[in-house]
Motif scaffolding. Structure first.
Motif, PDB file in Angstrom:
ATOM      1  N   HIS A 124       0.958  -1.192  -0.180  1.00 37.61           N
ATOM      2  CA  HIS A 124      -0.014  -0.073  -0.043  1.00 37.61           C
ATOM      3  C   HIS A 124       0.904   1.153   0.209  1.00 37.61           C
ATOM      4  O   HIS A 124       1.109   1.982   1.126  1.00 37.61           O
ATOM      5  N   PRO A 129      -3.951   1.709  -8.102  1.00 30.98           N
ATOM      6  CA  PRO A 129      -4.953   1.825  -9.229  1.00 30.98           C
ATOM      7  C   PRO A 129      -4.388   2.007 -10.495  1.00 30.98           C
ATOM      8  O   PRO A 129      -4.369   1.390 -11.370  1.00 30.98           O
ATOM      9  N   PHE A 146      -8.111  -8.497  -3.925  1.00 33.04           N
ATOM     10  CA  PHE A 146      -8.406  -7.127  -3.266  1.00 33.04           C
ATOM     11  C   PHE A 146      -9.512  -7.471  -2.210  1.00 33.04           C
ATOM     12  O   PHE A 146     -10.101  -8.493  -2.195  1.00 33.04           O
ATOM     13  N   GLU A 148     -12.967  -5.710  -0.807  1.00 31.27           N
ATOM     14  CA  GLU A 148     -14.023  -4.497  -0.857  1.00 31.27           C
ATOM     15  C   GLU A 148     -13.956  -3.539   0.512  1.00 31.27           C
ATOM     16  O   GLU A 148     -14.084  -4.354   1.533  1.00 31.27           O
ATOM     17  N   GLY A 149     -13.835  -2.438   0.231  1.00 33.22           N
ATOM     18  CA  GLY A 149     -13.887  -1.431   1.603  1.00 33.22           C
ATOM     19  C   GLY A 149     -15.176  -1.669   2.440  1.00 33.22           C
ATOM     20  O   GLY A 149     -16.353  -1.779   1.920  1.00 33.22           O
ATOM     21  N   LEU A 152     -17.515   1.155   1.632  1.00 35.62           N
ATOM     22  CA  LEU A 152     -17.839   1.536   0.276  1.00 35.62           C
ATOM     23  C   LEU A 152     -19.202   0.707  -0.262  1.00 35.62           C
ATOM     24  O   LEU A 152     -19.563  -0.136   0.161  1.00 35.62           O
ATOM     25  N   LEU A 157     -15.512  -1.683  -5.811  1.00 36.94           N
ATOM     26  CA  LEU A 157     -14.081  -2.180  -6.283  1.00 36.94           C
ATOM     27  C   LEU A 157     -14.325  -3.112  -7.321  1.00 36.94           C
ATOM     28  O   LEU A 157     -13.217  -3.051  -8.311  1.00 36.94           O
ATOM     29  N   TYR A 158     -14.766  -4.140  -7.233  1.00 37.40           N
ATOM     30  CA  TYR A 158     -14.954  -5.289  -8.249  1.00 37.40           C
ATOM     31  C   TYR A 158     -15.264  -4.565  -9.649  1.00 37.40           C
ATOM     32  O   TYR A 158     -14.591  -4.768 -10.680  1.00 37.40           O
ATOM     33  N   LEU A 160     -14.713  -1.416 -10.552  1.00 34.69           N
ATOM     34  CA  LEU A 160     -13.891  -0.637 -11.027  1.00 34.69           C
ATOM     35  C   LEU A 160     -12.748  -1.348 -11.440  1.00 34.69           C
ATOM     36  O   LEU A 160     -12.275  -0.860 -12.512  1.00 34.69           O
ATOM     37  N   ILE A 161     -12.340  -2.188 -10.901  1.00 33.71           N
ATOM     38  CA  ILE A 161     -11.163  -3.057 -11.331  1.00 33.71           C
ATOM     39  C   ILE A 161     -11.412  -3.800 -12.692  1.00 33.71           C
ATOM     40  O   ILE A 161     -10.680  -3.591 -13.642  1.00 33.71           O
ATOM     41  N   PRO A 168     -10.236  -9.563 -11.479  1.00 36.58           N
ATOM     42  CA  PRO A 168     -10.504  -9.361 -10.082  1.00 36.58           C
ATOM     43  C   PRO A 168     -10.528 -10.598  -9.008  1.00 36.58           C
ATOM     44  O   PRO A 168     -11.268 -11.546  -9.377  1.00 36.58           O
ATOM     45  N   PRO A 170     -11.537 -11.162  -5.569  1.00 45.77           N
ATOM     46  CA  PRO A 170     -12.075 -10.645  -4.299  1.00 45.77           C
ATOM     47  C   PRO A 170     -11.652 -11.514  -2.999  1.00 45.77           C
ATOM     48  O   PRO A 170     -11.674 -12.755  -3.223  1.00 45.77           O
TER      49      PRO A 170
END
Length: 291
Positions: A124, A129, A146, A148-149, A152, A157-158, A160-161, A168, A170
């Motif tokens: 991090h 991204p 990744f 998921e926040g 969020l 995120l899924y 967006l990726i 992705p 997850p």
């Protein structure tokens, strides 16, 4: 009630950032980031305290109190900058080619020729991204593990990726994730794993402390006999630099801590050069032992 409030704040923040991403010009992003970061620095909130505590542990003899607070200010601006940059790129449908340069891509090219897939160890730090999307835009078969926040929108995120042609993976459970990683490796993909968070595994050196480190990526690599390559991104003035390093030489699982400490040592050296770019919000030293 507290959780509901955070959901509302995060949802409102997302809308604000994507609105700004659509409205602003690229050269305006640093100025707006600084304004928002200044406001956040003056507010009392838990993650700011966690960040300062982490900085004190990592740099206990290197910086004084005021210098640590200066790093904190720059860190907050960096976090806001990354969020605005991602929003800007998404809303303006910006090509990634002029956002970053890369060094060491030959290490990825050579590793892919083996046909076993690649585990790319990152962390991090910097704009993750942009790194992933830049590599995908260049034609590299990128996958990323990744989570998921918590606050969020579901599947944010899924989606967006996936929109950047990145595969992705997850995080669902410790049992299922290795299977999904192996599936991607079997397709000869580059699987990015951000391996710097505190998770049950083993204790290894990091900033002069023994901290909890995950070992799953190394165990999977040993099982699949695939290369493990550190890849990081940092901001260099007005452009990002992606640096691909040589693969970590591994022989058997008896030396897992040694492999992890090679990764930790490399990450630590990068953080020392760019302390404001590391994501200090995580409780990295929550469970640690003194050497």
């Amino acid at each position: 009630m507290k959780s509901l409030f955070k959901h509302i704040v995060f949802k409102g923040g997302l809308r604000l950032f994507f609105w700004l991403g659509k409205l602003l010009r690229k050269q305006q992003l640093p100025k707006i980031s600084k304004i928002i970061a200044t406001i956040l620095y003056r507010l009392p909130w838990s993650r700011k305290s966690i960040t300062l505590d982490n900085l004190k542990i990592a740099f206990e003899n290197k910086y004084n109190e005021q210098e640590l607070k200066d790093i904190l200010k720059k860190f907050l601006q960096e976090v806001i900058s990354i969020a605005l940059e991602v929003a800007f790129i998404v809303k303006k449908k910006e090509p990634l080619s002029h956002w970053a340069v890369a060094a060491g891509l030959e290490h990825l090219d050579d590793a892919l020729k083996q046909g076993k897939g690649v585990i790319a160890l990152s962390a991090h730090i910097g704009n993750i991204p942009i790194m992933l999307a830049w590599l995908a835009e260049k034609g590299y078969p990128v996958a990323v593990l990744f989570k998921e926040g918590k606050y969020l929108p579901e599947g944010f995120l899924y989606r967006l990726i996936s929109s950047y042609k990145i595969y992705p993976i997850p995080f669902c459970s410790d049992r299922e994730v290795p299977k999904e990683i192996i599936k991607a490796l079997n397709k000869n993909m580059i699987v990015f794993i951000l391996a710097d968070q505190s998770r049950r595994g083993v204790y290894a050196r990091f900033f002069g402390k023994l901290v909890q480190c995950q070992k799953g990526a190394f165990l999977i690599a040993l099982r699949k006999m695939c290369p493990v390559i550190p890849v990081f991104i940092t901001r260099q003035e007005n452009i990002y630099k992606i640096k691909v390093y040589q693969s970590i030489n591994m022989s058997d699982d008896k030396n897992i801590v040694e492999y992890i400490e090679q990764y930790n040592s490399l990450l630590e050296s990068i953080i020392l050069q760019h302390p404001e770019q590391y994501y200090w919000f995580h409780r990295r030293f929550k469970k640690m032992k003194l050497l």
